[in-house]
Design a protein around this motif. Structure first.
Motif, PDB file in Angstrom:
ATOM      1  N   VAL A 185       0.854  -1.182   0.000  1.00 19.05           N
ATOM      2  CA  VAL A 185       0.000   0.000   0.000  1.00 19.05           C
ATOM      3  C   VAL A 185       0.893   1.236   0.000  1.00 19.05           C
ATOM      4  N   THR A 186       0.330   2.371  -0.335  1.00 19.05           N
ATOM      5  CA  THR A 186       1.070   3.626  -0.403  1.00 19.05           C
ATOM      6  C   THR A 186       0.664   4.539   0.750  1.00 19.05           C
ATOM      7  N   PRO A 187       1.479   5.559   1.055  1.00 21.75           N
ATOM      8  CA  PRO A 187       1.051   6.542   2.055  1.00 21.75           C
ATOM      9  C   PRO A 187      -0.286   7.183   1.689  1.00 21.75           C
ATOM     10  N   ALA A 188      -0.486   7.470   0.395  1.00 17.73           N
ATOM     11  CA  ALA A 188      -1.743   8.100  -0.029  1.00 17.73           C
ATOM     12  C   ALA A 188      -2.930   7.181   0.188  1.00 17.73           C
ATOM     13  N   SER A 189      -2.785   5.890  -0.119  1.00 19.03           N
ATOM     14  CA  SER A 189      -3.916   4.975   0.056  1.00 19.03           C
ATOM     15  C   SER A 189      -4.247   4.782   1.530  1.00 19.03           C
ATOM     16  N   VAL A 190      -3.227   4.803   2.385  1.00 26.56           N
ATOM     17  CA  VAL A 190      -3.472   4.712   3.829  1.00 26.56           C
ATOM     18  C   VAL A 190      -4.198   5.959   4.318  1.00 26.56           C
ATOM     19  N   ALA A 191      -3.738   7.139   3.879  1.00 22.28           N
ATOM     20  CA  ALA A 191      -4.389   8.389   4.277  1.00 22.28           C
ATOM     21  C   ALA A 191      -5.841   8.410   3.817  1.00 22.28           C
ATOM     22  N   ASP A 192      -6.086   7.952   2.595  1.00 25.92           N
ATOM     23  CA  ASP A 192      -7.459   7.923   2.068  1.00 25.92           C
ATOM     24  C   ASP A 192      -8.335   6.974   2.878  1.00 25.92           C
ATOM     25  N   ALA A 193      -7.792   5.836   3.260  1.00 25.78           N
ATOM     26  CA  ALA A 193      -8.579   4.857   4.009  1.00 25.78           C
ATOM     27  C   ALA A 193      -8.920   5.381   5.402  1.00 25.78           C
ATOM     28  N   ILE A 194      -7.974   6.091   6.034  1.00 23.82           N
ATOM     29  CA  ILE A 194      -8.251   6.689   7.347  1.00 23.82           C
ATOM     30  C   ILE A 194      -9.352   7.734   7.222  1.00 23.82           C
ATOM     31  N   ALA A 195      -9.249   8.589   6.173  1.00 23.97           N
ATOM     32  CA  ALA A 195     -10.250   9.635   5.964  1.00 23.97           C
ATOM     33  C   ALA A 195     -11.620   9.042   5.647  1.00 23.97           C
ATOM     34  N   THR A 196     -11.649   7.979   4.845  1.00 26.12           N
ATOM     35  CA  THR A 196     -12.911   7.332   4.487  1.00 26.12           C
ATOM     36  C   THR A 196     -13.589   6.746   5.715  1.00 26.12           C
ATOM     37  N   ARG A 197     -12.807   6.145   6.591  1.00 29.29           N
ATOM     38  CA  ARG A 197     -13.384   5.569   7.815  1.00 29.29           C
ATOM     39  C   ARG A 197     -14.024   6.669   8.662  1.00 29.29           C
ATOM     40  N   ARG A 198     -13.310   7.776   8.802  1.00 29.08           N
ATOM     41  CA  ARG A 198     -13.847   8.877   9.598  1.00 29.08           C
ATOM     42  C   ARG A 198     -15.126   9.426   8.972  1.00 29.08           C
ATOM     43  N   SER A 200     -17.258   8.027   7.105  1.00 29.56           N
ATOM     44  CA  SER A 200     -18.385   7.083   7.135  1.00 29.56           C
ATOM     45  C   SER A 200     -18.915   6.852   8.547  1.00 29.56           C
ATOM     46  N   GLY A 201     -18.335   7.538   9.523  1.00 31.94           N
ATOM     47  CA  GLY A 201     -18.793   7.378  10.895  1.00 31.94           C
ATOM     48  C   GLY A 201     -18.124   6.264  11.650  1.00 31.94           C
ATOM     49  N   GLY A 202     -17.076   5.698  11.062  1.00 32.79           N
ATOM     50  CA  GLY A 202     -16.384   4.606  11.736  1.00 32.79           C
ATOM     51  C   GLY A 202     -15.430   5.062  12.823  1.00 32.79           C
ATOM     52  N   GLY A 203     -15.155   6.366  12.884  1.00 34.75           N
ATOM     53  CA  GLY A 203     -14.295   6.891  13.930  1.00 34.75           C
ATOM     54  C   GLY A 203     -12.822   6.794  13.584  1.00 34.75           C
ATOM     55  N   ASP A 204     -11.992   7.182  14.535  1.00 34.27           N
ATOM     56  CA  ASP A 204     -10.549   7.160  14.348  1.00 34.27           C
ATOM     57  C   ASP A 204     -10.005   5.738  14.475  1.00 34.27           C
ATOM     58  N   VAL A 205      -8.768   5.574  14.011  1.00 32.18           N
ATOM     59  CA  VAL A 205      -8.085   4.303  14.177  1.00 32.18           C
ATOM     60  C   VAL A 205      -6.985   4.459  15.213  1.00 32.18           C
ATOM     61  N   ALA A 206      -6.812   3.438  16.018  1.00 33.89           N
ATOM     62  CA  ALA A 206      -5.736   3.439  17.004  1.00 33.89           C
ATOM     63  C   ALA A 206      -4.467   2.864  16.420  1.00 33.89           C
ATOM     64  N   ALA A 207      -4.610   2.025  15.396  1.00 35.89           N
ATOM     65  CA  ALA A 207      -3.447   1.355  14.812  1.00 35.89           C
ATOM     66  C   ALA A 207      -3.674   1.102  13.336  1.00 35.89           C
ATOM     67  N   VAL A 208      -2.566   1.089  12.597  1.00 39.50           N
ATOM     68  CA  VAL A 208      -2.574   0.735  11.173  1.00 39.50           C
ATOM     69  C   VAL A 208      -1.588  -0.409  10.993  1.00 39.50           C
ATOM     70  N   TYR A 209      -2.017  -1.427  10.260  1.00 40.78           N
ATOM     71  CA  TYR A 209      -1.210  -2.639  10.060  1.00 40.78           C
ATOM     72  C   TYR A 209      -0.935  -2.801   8.568  1.00 40.78           C
ATOM     73  N   ILE A 210       0.357  -2.884   8.205  1.00 42.09           N
ATOM     74  CA  ILE A 210       0.734  -3.107   6.809  1.00 42.09           C
ATOM     75  C   ILE A 210       1.692  -4.287   6.720  1.00 42.09           C
ATOM     76  N   VAL A 211       1.914  -4.754   5.490  1.00 44.92           N
ATOM     77  CA  VAL A 211       2.821  -5.867   5.219  1.00 44.92           C
ATOM     78  C   VAL A 211       3.960  -5.357   4.343  1.00 44.92           C
TER      79      VAL A 211
END
Length: 536
Positions: A185-198, A200-211
């Motif tokens: 994944v890229t920094p941009a895709s991670v940033a987009d996924a965090i923003a999308t979660r927020r 959509s009402g899913g709230g903040d994330v405490a952790a991000v897991y990548i491979v």
């Protein structure tokens, strides 16, 4: 007269990185002709040295393990198979002078490992990176329930999500559909996924897991992703199971923990020298890592065996020492894999697939010690080629997709890659001789069917996993909540997780993949004719 055992005393010189130990009784072990001090081959490895001193003592064992560290009784069969030395070094945990108390050789060994990989703290694991991934998920839950995870996460991290009751959302990796390979994944895709979660009402994330690196050697921009994650107030967990050798040569990517990751899980047994099932978890630096540390410690206590293998622990200690001290072996090995890759390029029949990874923005570097080869010119699929290599030529490769086989070279090793090239060439020649149509078959590219997106998460994975479930025919599973995690290999990205709605697109993809010869992990049967779903 039987004497009570006397425990050895030890000294560790931080300045020299050298450990020595002697038994308190000068004649300890002399009756059996054993050395009374740590063997030279354990110098610089405090845990391994302490274990060797313990094995050298002349003692009478009234404790576990039951083989008693000798070849008598039922221990005879073990000694005949493994050698008596293995029994002598296989000891129970919590022994004075080995792993008991502050400043023990175990603690010293873990501190040296943290220094070697650039961590603030390191834990030795005897349950592999699977244990480390479960630890990571449980530790992250201590900071909050929201977790953003790369969709191609290892199943063990999903296990940890289930155990902890976390609320996951996902960031999709880039996928090479032609070869069935999931990248990063890229920094941009991670940033987009965090923003999308927020949003959509899913709230903040405490952790991000990548491979990173991937199973095929694609390396992600860990530093860039760490910046994005920290800006979001979360911790970054990196599954670096395949990257234990990173940071030990300037030609390789750096250790993820030095690039800003807060927790790194790595399998030292995969590409370095420790024994199978041994692994490490590294803690990063900075305030978010410090906040995570007590949760990692608790997760370690919960997931670790109370009978950890001293053999695996010693192998971790020796592995760290040799990675640090045997630069000559690492350099020779790197030169050998670079020459092997060039040999395959020059030959041209079996292209090095990772040479094309730079076409994907998620890949910023490639691990040269994993050599994925396109074997379509043989006229066979990769799974068949892998089996023929093993059965007919005694050549073992790590894994296969429909179009590729992947050769792995452990760092420090210099195998003759021409043996693999010659075997592939002979297989191709045999197939061509057997079938005039082989050339035409080889020219047709095998394409994995387009992967659908995941269905809607209707209940949390933990709730689905623990719920009452029933098995229904595939047609009746559409629209139901999955009780299982299913993933088609390749590329190994979970297509449905516990708690997600099973869509018609997912069912068609999994069944088509199975019909094409792919393995669907977690399926009720090989044809994916049925699904386990939550009883509603």
């Amino acid at each position: 007269m039987t004497h009570a055992p006397e425990f050895p005393t030890f000294a560790f010189d931080d300045a020299e990185g050298d450990f020595s130990g002697t038994a308190e009784r000068p004649d300890a072990g002399a009756q059996q002709g054993k050395p009374t001090d740590a063997s030279r081959d354990t110098a610089g490895a405090p845990y391994a040295a302490a274990l060797a001193v313990h094995a050298a003592r002349d003692s009478t064992a009234f404790l576990v393990p039951g083989h008693g560290a000798d070849a008598s009784g039922l221990g005879l069969g073990q000694a005949e198979y493994f050698g008596e030395r293995v029994l002598e070094l296989d000891v129970t945990p919590l022994l004075d002078g080995i792993d008991l108390g502050d400043g023990s050789p175990r603690e010293q060994a873990e501190r040296l490992a943290a220094d070697a990989w650039g961590a603030s703290r390191t834990w030795f694991l005897t349950g592999g990176s699977s244990m480390g991934n479960r630890m990571a998920a449980l530790a992250a839950r201590g900071l909050g329930e929201g977790v953003l995870m790369q969709r191609s996460a290892h199943s063990s991290f999903v296990d940890g999500i289930i155990l902890g009751g976390s609320s996951p959302s996902f960031v999709l990796p880039e996928v090479d559909l032609e070869h069935g390979i999931a990248h990063g994944v890229t920094p941009a895709s991670v940033a987009d996924a965090i923003a999308t979660r927020r949003a959509s009402g899913g709230g903040d994330v405490a952790a991000v897991y990548i491979v990173s690196p991937s199973y095929f050697g694609a390396v992600a921009d860990v530093a860039g992703i760490a910046e994005v994650v920290h800006d979001a107030g979360a911790v970054l967990i990196v599954d670096a199971a395949w990257g234990a050798h990173f940071g030990f040569l300037p030609e390789l990517p750096d250790s993820p923990v030095r690039l800003g990751a807060d927790l790194v899980v790595t399998s030292t047994h995969k590409l370095t020298s420790s024994l199978s099932q041994s692994a490490l978890v590294h803690l990063g630096h900075g305030p978010v890592a410090r906040a995570l540390e007590p949760h990692v410690e608790r997760a370690h206590r919960m997931t670790a065996s109370t009978s950890e293998s001293s053999l695996l622990l010693a192998s971790l200690d020796l592995d760290r020492r040799d990675l640090v001290e045997r630069r000559d072996l690492l350099e020779a090995s790197h030169a050998a894999v670079m020459a092997a890759r060039e040999m395959f390029r020059a030959d041209g029949r079996f292209p090095v697939v990772s040479d094309e990874f730079d076409a994907y923005p998620s890949t910023v570097a490639v691990d040269p010690f994993r050599i994925p080869l396109d074997i379509r010119s043989t006229g066979l699929d990769g799974h068949t080629v892998r089996l023929r290599l093993a059965r007919e030529f005694g050549v073992m490769v790590e894994m296969a997709t429909v179009s590729c086989v992947v050769a792995v070279v452990g760092i420090g090793k210099t195998p003759d890659a021409r043996i693999l090239l010659d075997a592939l060439a002979e297989i191709a020649a045999d197939v061509a001789a057997e079938s005039p149509a082989a050339d035409a078959a080889a020219d047709s590219a095998v394409v994995i069917p387009p992967m659908p997106g995941p269905g809607r998460m209707r209940i949390r994975p933990r709730a689905a996993y623990l719920a009452d479930a029933e098995t229904v025919p595939w047609a009746d599973a559409i629209g139901r909540i999955s009780a299982d995690s299913l993933a088609a290999y390749p590329p190994g990205i979970p297509n449905v997780l516990p708690g997600e709605e099973i869509t018609v697109e997912v069912v068609e993809f999994l069944r088509a993949s199975a019909a094409a010869g792919s393995h669907v992990r977690g399926a009720v049967d090989s044809a994916v004719s049925a699904f386990r779903v939550v009883v509603e």
